[in-house]
Design an enzyme around this catalytic site. Structure first.
Site, PDB file in Angstrom:
ATOM      1  N   ASP A  32      11.569  17.158-105.518  1.00  0.00           N
ATOM      2  CA  ASP A  32      12.806  16.543-105.995  1.00  0.00           C
ATOM      3  C   ASP A  32      12.561  15.062-106.297  1.00  0.00           C
ATOM      4  O   ASP A  32      11.599  14.464-105.795  1.00  0.00           O
ATOM      5  CB  ASP A  32      13.890  16.686-104.900  1.00  0.00           C
ATOM      6  CG  ASP A  32      15.298  16.597-105.450  1.00  0.00           C
ATOM      7  OD1 ASP A  32      15.476  16.217-106.628  1.00  0.00           O
ATOM      8  OD2 ASP A  32      16.237  16.905-104.690  1.00  0.00           O
ATOM      9  N   GLY A  33      13.441  14.497-107.063  1.00  0.00           N
ATOM     10  CA  GLY A  33      13.397  13.065-107.351  1.00  0.00           C
ATOM     11  C   GLY A  33      14.122  12.272-106.274  1.00  0.00           C
ATOM     12  O   GLY A  33      14.562  12.820-105.255  1.00  0.00           O
ATOM     13  N   ALA A  34      14.240  10.970-106.500  1.00  0.00           N
ATOM     14  CA  ALA A  34      14.985  10.100-105.581  1.00  0.00           C
ATOM     15  C   ALA A  34      15.496   8.899-106.364  1.00  0.00           C
ATOM     16  O   ALA A  34      14.951   8.558-107.420  1.00  0.00           O
ATOM     17  CB  ALA A  34      14.087   9.645-104.432  1.00  0.00           C
ATOM     18  N   ASP A  35      16.527   8.285-105.821  1.00  0.00           N
ATOM     19  CA  ASP A  35      17.046   7.068-106.446  1.00  0.00           C
ATOM     20  C   ASP A  35      16.335   5.836-105.912  1.00  0.00           C
ATOM     21  O   ASP A  35      16.089   4.890-106.661  1.00  0.00           O
ATOM     22  CB  ASP A  35      18.560   6.980-106.206  1.00  0.00           C
ATOM     23  CG  ASP A  35      19.252   8.166-106.830  1.00  0.00           C
ATOM     24  OD1 ASP A  35      19.129   8.340-108.058  1.00  0.00           O
ATOM     25  OD2 ASP A  35      19.864   8.967-106.096  1.00  0.00           O
ATOM     26  N   LYS A  75      19.254   9.440-102.142  1.00  0.00           N
ATOM     27  CA  LYS A  75      19.355  10.453-103.180  1.00  0.00           C
ATOM     28  C   LYS A  75      20.841  10.727-103.463  1.00  0.00           C
ATOM     29  O   LYS A  75      21.705  10.324-102.719  1.00  0.00           O
ATOM     30  CB  LYS A  75      18.680  11.761-102.731  1.00  0.00           C
ATOM     31  CG  LYS A  75      17.163  11.637-102.690  1.00  0.00           C
ATOM     32  CD  LYS A  75      16.453  12.953-102.378  1.00  0.00           C
ATOM     33  CE  LYS A  75      16.950  14.133-103.115  1.00  0.00           C
ATOM     34  NZ  LYS A  75      16.996  14.018-104.570  1.00  0.00           N
ATOM     35  N   GLY A  76      21.064  11.434-104.559  1.00  0.00           N
ATOM     36  CA  GLY A  76      22.442  11.804-104.863  1.00  0.00           C
ATOM     37  C   GLY A  76      23.003  11.145-106.098  1.00  0.00           C
ATOM     38  O   GLY A  76      24.200  11.244-106.367  1.00  0.00           O
ATOM     39  N   GLY A  77      22.117  10.487-106.872  1.00  0.00           N
ATOM     40  CA  GLY A  77      22.578   9.908-108.134  1.00  0.00           C
ATOM     41  C   GLY A  77      23.207  10.955-109.034  1.00  0.00           C
ATOM     42  O   GLY A  77      24.102  10.667-109.827  1.00  0.00           O
ATOM     43  N   GLY A  78      22.750  12.187-108.872  1.00  0.00           N
ATOM     44  CA  GLY A  78      23.337  13.292-109.644  1.00  0.00           C
ATOM     45  C   GLY A  78      24.390  14.054-108.855  1.00  0.00           C
ATOM     46  O   GLY A  78      24.880  15.097-109.323  1.00  0.00           O
ATOM     47  N   GLU A 116      20.530  19.366-102.051  1.00  0.00           N
ATOM     48  CA  GLU A 116      19.146  18.865-102.019  1.00  0.00           C
ATOM     49  C   GLU A 116      18.651  18.694-100.589  1.00  0.00           C
ATOM     50  O   GLU A 116      17.486  18.991-100.282  1.00  0.00           O
ATOM     51  CB  GLU A 116      19.056  17.537-102.780  1.00  0.00           C
ATOM     52  CG  GLU A 116      19.249  17.709-104.286  1.00  0.00           C
ATOM     53  CD  GLU A 116      19.381  16.397-105.040  1.00  0.00           C
ATOM     54  OE1 GLU A 116      19.178  16.411-106.260  1.00  0.00           O
ATOM     55  OE2 GLU A 116      19.706  15.364-104.418  1.00  0.00           O
TER      56      GLU A 116
HETATM   57  C1  5RP Z   1      20.305  14.014-107.781  1.00  0.00           C
HETATM   58  C2  5RP Z   1      19.231  13.201-107.170  1.00  0.00           C
HETATM   59  C3  5RP Z   1      18.089  12.808-108.039  1.00  0.00           C
HETATM   60  O1  5RP Z   1      16.913  13.282-107.477  1.00  0.00           O
HETATM   61  C4  5RP Z   1      18.044  11.302-108.131  1.00  0.00           C
HETATM   62  O2  5RP Z   1      19.306  10.852-108.599  1.00  0.00           O
HETATM   63  C5  5RP Z   1      16.950  10.859-109.093  1.00  0.00           C
HETATM   64  O3  5RP Z   1      17.305  11.243-110.378  1.00  0.00           O
HETATM   65  P1  5RP Z   1      16.346  11.000-111.618  1.00  0.00           P
HETATM   66  O4  5RP Z   1      15.156  11.862-111.415  1.00  0.00           O
HETATM   67  O5  5RP Z   1      17.188  11.407-112.800  1.00  0.00           O
HETATM   68  O6  5RP Z   1      15.999   9.531-111.667  1.00  0.00           O
HETATM   69  O7  5RP Z   1      19.232  12.854-106.019  1.00  0.00           O
HETATM   70  O8  5RP Z   1      21.351  14.215-106.897  1.00  0.00           O
END
Ligand code: 5RP
Length: 218
Positions: A81-84, A94-97, A103
């Site tokens: 997974d990604g992260a902010d 996390k949780g930008g989306g 997650e």
């Molecule tokens: C979604 C997340 C994403 O992993 C986080 O926001 C990073 O997003 P991106 O890969 O678009 O930079 O936590 O809830």
């Protein structure tokens, strides 16, 4: 190099960790958008995938990756997974989306949780507002309780797939463990976007074309 290219490099390095037959948790976001085609093209066989969002599920299926509901599997071999934001001690925001609750469930179920990111996410200290998912029931009371910890704002975003209201709180992040415990103790707060270092097995950050793969000490 554009952040998008860095995301692709990091995602590619993480895809290389996925072996035939693995149960795989798929995160959400623009970095994971690069992971899905990498996995589909690499072609590890007989994967069982669970997705942390409807968006990821749809994209994965379109690429031919098998996605199943997360109600049969009880553990995952790997989640990616990604992260902010990623702090040096591996605390994450996390949780930008708005997908942080699912997650976190997926990350916690995985033997190995791999975080992938472009260099902008690699920060000296956390400073983002912390994403929240809140039960609609008693929302006003929950917001009032969260408001004792910081400035809380409802996000202009659709509810989570589980019906949760997405909000963000700007609070003192000097002690993430303390803030995490304080948030977790609020009834009506389903989950928050602070992920502890104990969850994180690997951090893969691309800076230009260089991929920095940091493994957590065992
Ligand atoms: C979604 C997340 C994403 O992993 C986080 O926001 C990073 O997003 P991106 O890969 O678009 O930079 O936590 O809830």
């Amino acid at each position: 190099m554009a952040a998008d290219d860095e995301k692709r490099w990091a995602a590619q390095a993480a895809a290389d960790l996925v072996m035939d037959g693995m149960a795989v948790g798929l995160g959400t976001g623009s970095t994971v958008d690069h992971l899905l085609p990498a996995l589909a093209e690499l072609g590890p066989r007989d994967l069982r995938c669970v997705a942390t969002s409807e968006r990821t599920e749809r994209q994965a299926r379109e690429l031919g990756l098998p996605v199943e509901p997360f109600d049969q599997l009880t553990r995952l071999d790997i989640a990616i997974d990604g992260a902010d934001e990623i702090a040096p001690d591996r605390w994450l925001i996390k949780g930008g989306g708005g997908a942080h609750t699912r997650e976190k469930v997926v990350a916690a179920a995985a033997d190995r949780f791999v975080v992938i990111a472009d260099a902008s996410k690699d920060v000296e200290r956390l400073s983002w507002a912390v994403p929240l998912e809140l039960l609609p029931f008693g929302l006003g009371a929950t917001l009032r309780a969260v408001g004792r910890l910081g400035d809380v704002r409802l996000r202009d975003a659709p509810p989570s797939p589980d019906g949760g209201v997405i909000a963000d709180v700007t609070a003192d992040l000097s002690d993430p463990e303390r803030l995490s415990a304080q948030l977790s103790a609020i009834p009506g707060l389903v989950d928050h976007g602070l992920f502890p270092p104990a969850l994180v097995s690997d951090v893969i950050v691309a800076r230009g074309t260089a991929v920095d793969h940091r493994r957590a000490p065992r």
